[in-house]
Design an enzyme around this catalytic site. Sequence first.
Site, PDB file in Angstrom:
ATOM      1  N   ASP A  20       9.374   2.869  -1.275  1.00  0.00           N
ATOM      2  CA  ASP A  20       8.411   3.576  -0.424  1.00  0.00           C
ATOM      3  C   ASP A  20       8.753   3.239   1.027  1.00  0.00           C
ATOM      4  OD1 ASP A  20       4.762   3.559  -0.032  1.00  0.00           O
ATOM      5  OD2 ASP A  20       6.387   4.560   1.048  1.00  0.00           O
ATOM      6  N   LYS A  55       5.617   9.642   8.295  1.00  0.00           N
ATOM      7  CA  LYS A  55       5.499   9.110   9.649  1.00  0.00           C
ATOM      8  C   LYS A  55       6.604   9.625  10.587  1.00  0.00           C
ATOM      9  CE  LYS A  55       3.045   5.123   7.795  1.00  0.00           C
ATOM     10  NZ  LYS A  55       1.701   5.004   8.374  1.00  0.00           N
ATOM     11  N   TYR A  82       0.866  -1.187   0.000  1.00  0.00           N
ATOM     12  CA  TYR A  82       0.000   0.000   0.000  1.00  0.00           C
ATOM     13  C   TYR A  82       0.893   1.224   0.000  1.00  0.00           C
ATOM     14  CZ  TYR A  82      -3.267   3.553   1.826  1.00  0.00           C
ATOM     15  OH  TYR A  82      -4.022   4.696   2.008  1.00  0.00           O
TER      16      TYR A  82
HETATM   17  P1  KE4 Z   1      -0.402   8.590   4.458  1.00  0.00           P
HETATM   18  O1  KE4 Z   1      -0.968   9.281   3.246  1.00  0.00           O
HETATM   19  O2  KE4 Z   1      -1.470   7.745   5.190  1.00  0.00           O
HETATM   20  O3  KE4 Z   1       0.371   9.524   5.385  1.00  0.00           O
HETATM   21  O4  KE4 Z   1       0.705   7.539   3.961  1.00  0.00           O
HETATM   22  C1  KE4 Z   1       0.342   6.577   3.011  1.00  0.00           C
HETATM   23  C2  KE4 Z   1       1.328   5.423   3.063  1.00  0.00           C
HETATM   24  C3  KE4 Z   1       2.282   5.323   2.065  1.00  0.00           C
HETATM   25  N1  KE4 Z   1       3.188   4.325   2.065  1.00  0.00           N
HETATM   26  C4  KE4 Z   1       3.184   3.383   3.043  1.00  0.00           C
HETATM   27  C5  KE4 Z   1       4.206   2.278   3.005  1.00  0.00           C
HETATM   28  C6  KE4 Z   1       2.226   3.438   4.089  1.00  0.00           C
HETATM   29  O5  KE4 Z   1       2.229   2.483   5.052  1.00  0.00           O
HETATM   30  C7  KE4 Z   1       1.274   4.474   4.101  1.00  0.00           C
HETATM   31  C8  KE4 Z   1       0.189   4.576   5.164  1.00  0.00           C
HETATM   32  N2  KE4 Z   1       0.167   3.531   6.134  1.00  0.00           N
HETATM   33  C9  KE4 Z   1      -1.102   3.254   6.734  1.00  0.00           C
HETATM   34  C10 KE4 Z   1      -0.901   2.103   7.739  1.00  0.00           C
HETATM   35  N3  KE4 Z   1      -1.029   0.841   7.114  1.00  0.00           N
HETATM   36  C11 KE4 Z   1      -1.702   4.459   7.394  1.00  0.00           C
HETATM   37  C12 KE4 Z   1      -2.880   4.172   8.298  1.00  0.00           C
HETATM   38  C13 KE4 Z   1      -4.166   4.680   7.712  1.00  0.00           C
HETATM   39  O6  KE4 Z   1      -4.368   4.546   6.491  1.00  0.00           O
HETATM   40  O7  KE4 Z   1      -4.973   5.189   8.515  1.00  0.00           O
END
Ligand code: KE4
Length: 436
Positions: free
Chosen positions: A246, A274, A151
Amino acid sequence: MSDLNSHISTKNSAALFEEAQLYIPGGVNSPVRAFRGVGGTPLFFNHGEGAWLIDEDNNRYVDYVGAWGPLILGHCHPAVISALQTQLTRGLGYGASTAAEVEIAKTICKLVPSIEKVRLVTSGTEATMSAIRLARGYTRRDKIVKFEGCYHGHVDGLLVKAGSGALTLGEPDSLGVPKAYTDLTYVLPFNDIYAMKALFAKEGDSIACIIVEPVAGNMNLVPPVPGFLESMRELCTQHGSVLIFDEVMTGFRTALGGAQSVYGVTPDLTTLGKVIGGGLPVGAFGGRADIMNCIAPLGAVYQAGTLAGSPLAVAAGLAMLTEIQRPGFYESLTKHTAQMLTGLQERADAAGIPFSTNQVGGMFGCFFTTEEEVTTFDQVMACNVPQFKRYFHAMLENKIYLAPSAFEAGFVSAAHGENEIAATLNAAEIAFASLK
Ligand code: KE4
């Protein structure tokens, strides 16, 4: 330490959830928080203290979500709070450049040597979306490659599920994503070197980039098998495609230099998020200067953001990046994570529950499976999800807050010490016994 066997009351969370659903779709601002992956009513939290989260009913939990990775120091770390308090008196944003942005850019380039230049954004999604646009602009190619189970945020072209075969283009994985977008995205099996080589033999010279989580953290936790990352590096070099790691989740989480330093494979671009915001909205993409120089205003690939480089978020990020550079930080984080996982495995084995774990640095995965080691998406999907749900709620009853999904990784912070590990293992003994 809280009473591990008390029945928890969550009536205030339940009332808040009822009201939230009147005004917010699903009652949450991000789907995974709704507990649909585990059932039951989502918790509403009031505050955090170190490794602990306190909910609206004043229940205290050891927190293994850590805001999905950012809180590697634990909640309300004094250095982060102090940096924020100082910045608060200077202003919340200027829409112009600040010295702190230069400082954090310099720090990121120092800690992640493959990043020669970096651009700050305000979320992981923005970072990956921008990195893909940049790779397409730099190569003048349109097709991209991602992996099943990875993801990268809610970017249209990445909300794609595998097509009928590894060499076919993807299908939309969300309403609202035009087929025309997914017609440009190949989805390969994670850790399948053969499929990657077969695709590049056929399409390599038309592929703008590969984007991959070097350690998959969104299908629970699945590390790369030997040769997987190395092969994609060779293929991208051979075909002039851009390799994007990523590291939004793995950056500064798996090691100080991220997963690329753990596995010794150098990407062309890296996305971050993060941890670099210390819990506030910061994302970033960076890498080879010749590629990054294609980004506006220097180059013709447009990217922008009102709140990019927010002085408040950068202050938190800089404080966090300072703390994680302290000698022994990752050794201690990795040791505590391993200690906790070893204890879980011992208790699962004693209870006769098929269970296995994966770990990279301060992130981990737990699987209800008979597989010795989980290395593929299919193995993850074959795990016993109903048993995970029961385990999740048994642990919650005993004051341990895990990610509310069988397909998410877990996170340990520097604030997780002997007390927290003991509380976790005591709860696990009760939880595994309840599964027999
Ligand atoms: P954000 O747009 O949520 O800040 O980041 C997206 C993203 C991009 N790349 C990786 C590897 C990620 O894990 C994420 C977001 N991670 C999720 C947790 N599995 C965020 C939690 C959520 O969607 O509420």
